[in-house]
Scaffold this active site. Structure first.
Site, PDB file in Angstrom:
ATOM      1  N   HIS A 180       0.865  -1.176   0.000  1.00 45.46           N
ATOM      2  CA  HIS A 180       0.000   0.000   0.000  1.00 45.46           C
ATOM      3  C   HIS A 180       0.902   1.226   0.000  1.00 45.46           C
ATOM      4  O   HIS A 180       1.718   1.414   0.899  1.00 45.46           O
ATOM      5  CB  HIS A 180      -0.916   0.022   1.220  1.00 45.46           C
ATOM      6  CG  HIS A 180      -1.846   1.203   1.226  1.00 45.46           C
ATOM      7  ND1 HIS A 180      -3.127   1.146   0.695  1.00 45.46           N
ATOM      8  CD2 HIS A 180      -1.678   2.476   1.670  1.00 45.46           C
ATOM      9  CE1 HIS A 180      -3.708   2.318   0.824  1.00 45.46           C
ATOM     10  NE2 HIS A 180      -2.849   3.145   1.417  1.00 45.46           N
ATOM     11  N   CYS A 181       0.748   2.072  -1.008  1.00 46.08           N
ATOM     12  CA  CYS A 181       1.587   3.267  -1.148  1.00 46.08           C
ATOM     13  C   CYS A 181       0.825   4.478  -0.621  1.00 46.08           C
ATOM     14  O   CYS A 181      -0.226   4.844  -1.163  1.00 46.08           O
ATOM     15  CB  CYS A 181       1.970   3.463  -2.619  1.00 46.08           C
ATOM     16  SG  CYS A 181       3.012   4.921  -2.889  1.00 46.08           S
ATOM     17  N   VAL A 182       1.364   5.095   0.429  1.00 46.06           N
ATOM     18  CA  VAL A 182       0.693   6.259   1.010  1.00 46.06           C
ATOM     19  C   VAL A 182       0.799   7.479   0.099  1.00 46.06           C
ATOM     20  O   VAL A 182      -0.027   8.394   0.178  1.00 46.06           O
ATOM     21  CB  VAL A 182       1.279   6.590   2.402  1.00 46.06           C
ATOM     22  CG1 VAL A 182       1.012   5.461   3.377  1.00 46.06           C
ATOM     23  CG2 VAL A 182       2.772   6.892   2.314  1.00 46.06           C
TER      24      VAL A 182
END
Length: 342
Positions: A180-182
């Site tokens: 998951h890329c913030v």
């Protein structure tokens, strides 16, 4: 405050921010995360309890829930860098007769990067639903080590397909989950991995291009001023030849915002370049970040087999099909029909 003190404070601040980001958004088992947790336990004896709980809530909100904060920060940093580049560097370089195409290259990369950013953040990463579960479960075979048949996601109440993972940020299972890329506020999975790869590549190229143009401008200033052949009077009143440290300090005092931006984009180029190389390695070997991390628990072998109990399971990547086919899978994810043809 002298130049060296300011430089040390700047570097410490940047490195501390990077360490905090990696520790809080990374895995709890990592060495960096354990170090930060240990330091926080020591500080808990001197920090008031109310402040500790408030800090935990803020950090949990930032790094463990889906939020647009880092997207806003991402856009703000790009706007600051390009604002400084346009306002000063571009104008100075144009006066020094730099090639126009070279000066426009960062803007072309920005346009491509923003397109990939929008596609990556808005695209469906491969959300597993009850309607597509039956087809997605047939795409990849279970390797029996990292992914085993019959494991049910307690949140989604569905059997996990091979190479999938439940994302705690988005509260959903994702097909061929990477991470998951913030920064794009979205999961990276089978269907948007190509956009993320291009986004990362263009972002690295943007930082490198601006760093090269800015460094070339400062070098041109030094050469035109013939500064390296000059001298200066130190604090003791003695005449000394110009050294690199004095030259950097002089440039910082003359062009403070440009030198500050150059240091930032150089650091950004190194960090993004290393991460880009790591993602290229994962693409060439047909691995995800999730699989690479989980495979560190096991040894490597040319054959997938069970060893004696003192050695445990030996893992082999069974999903790699060769460099070309691995790259093709990133840009054209396989479907059930394609797998049946094979």
């Amino acid at each position: 405050m002298d130049f060296l003190t300011l430089l040390v404070i700047y570097l410490c601040f940047v490195l501390a921010a990077v360490a905090l980001l990696c520790a809080c958004s990374g895995r709890k088992e990592s060495l960096l995360a354990r170090s930060v947790n240990g330091a926080s336990q020591v500080l808990s004896f001197v920090i008031p309890t109310q402040l500790q709980s408030a800090t935990r809530r803020v950090l949990h909100r930032l790094f463990h829930t889906r939020s647009c904060l880092f997207v806003v920060l991402h856009v703000a940093l790009q706007a600051a860098v390009y604002g400084e580049y346009t306002w000063e560097v571009f104008v100075y370089c144009w006066e020094l007769q730099f090639h126009l195409l070279l000066l426009l290259l960062p803007y072309l990369l920005l346009a491509g990067n923003m397109g990939c950013f929008i596609l990556c953040s808005r695209a469906n990463p491969g959300i597993i639903t009850k309607s597509n579960h039956a087809s997605l479960v047939k795409i990849y075979a279970y390797d029996g080590v990292l992914f085993q048949k019959g494991i049910v996601c307690p949140t989604c109440n569905m059997e996990k397909p091979a190479r999938s993972k439940h994302c705690s940020f988005c509260s959903m299972c994702v097909h061929r989950f990477d991470h998951h890329c913030v920064w794009v506020n979205n999961c990276i999975g089978a269907f948007n991995a190509k956009y993320f790869f291009l986004y990362l590549f263009t972002l690295t190229a943007m930082a490198a291009t601006i760093a090269i143009i800015t460094a070339a401008f400062l070098l041109q200033v030094v050469l035109l001023s013939n500064m390296m052949r000059g001298s200066y009077i130190d604090d003791q009143g003695q005449e000394r030849a110009v050294e690199i440290l004095f030259l950097i300090q002089h440039l910082f005092l003359t062009f403070p915002r440009i030198v500050f931006m150059l240091g930032f984009v150089i650091l950004l180029t190194l960090v993004l370049g290393a991460y880009c190389c790591f993602n290229l390695y994962l693409a060439l070997t047909n691995q995800t970040s999730n699989e690479w991390y989980k495979s560190r628990r096991y040894g490597w072998s040319h054959h997938l087999t069970l060893q004696p109990h003192d050695r445990g399971v030996v893992y082999k990547n069974t999903y790699s099909k060769g460099v070309w086919m691995n790259l093709k899978e990133i840009f054209k994810p396989p479907t059930v029909l394609e797998r049946k043809k094979k």
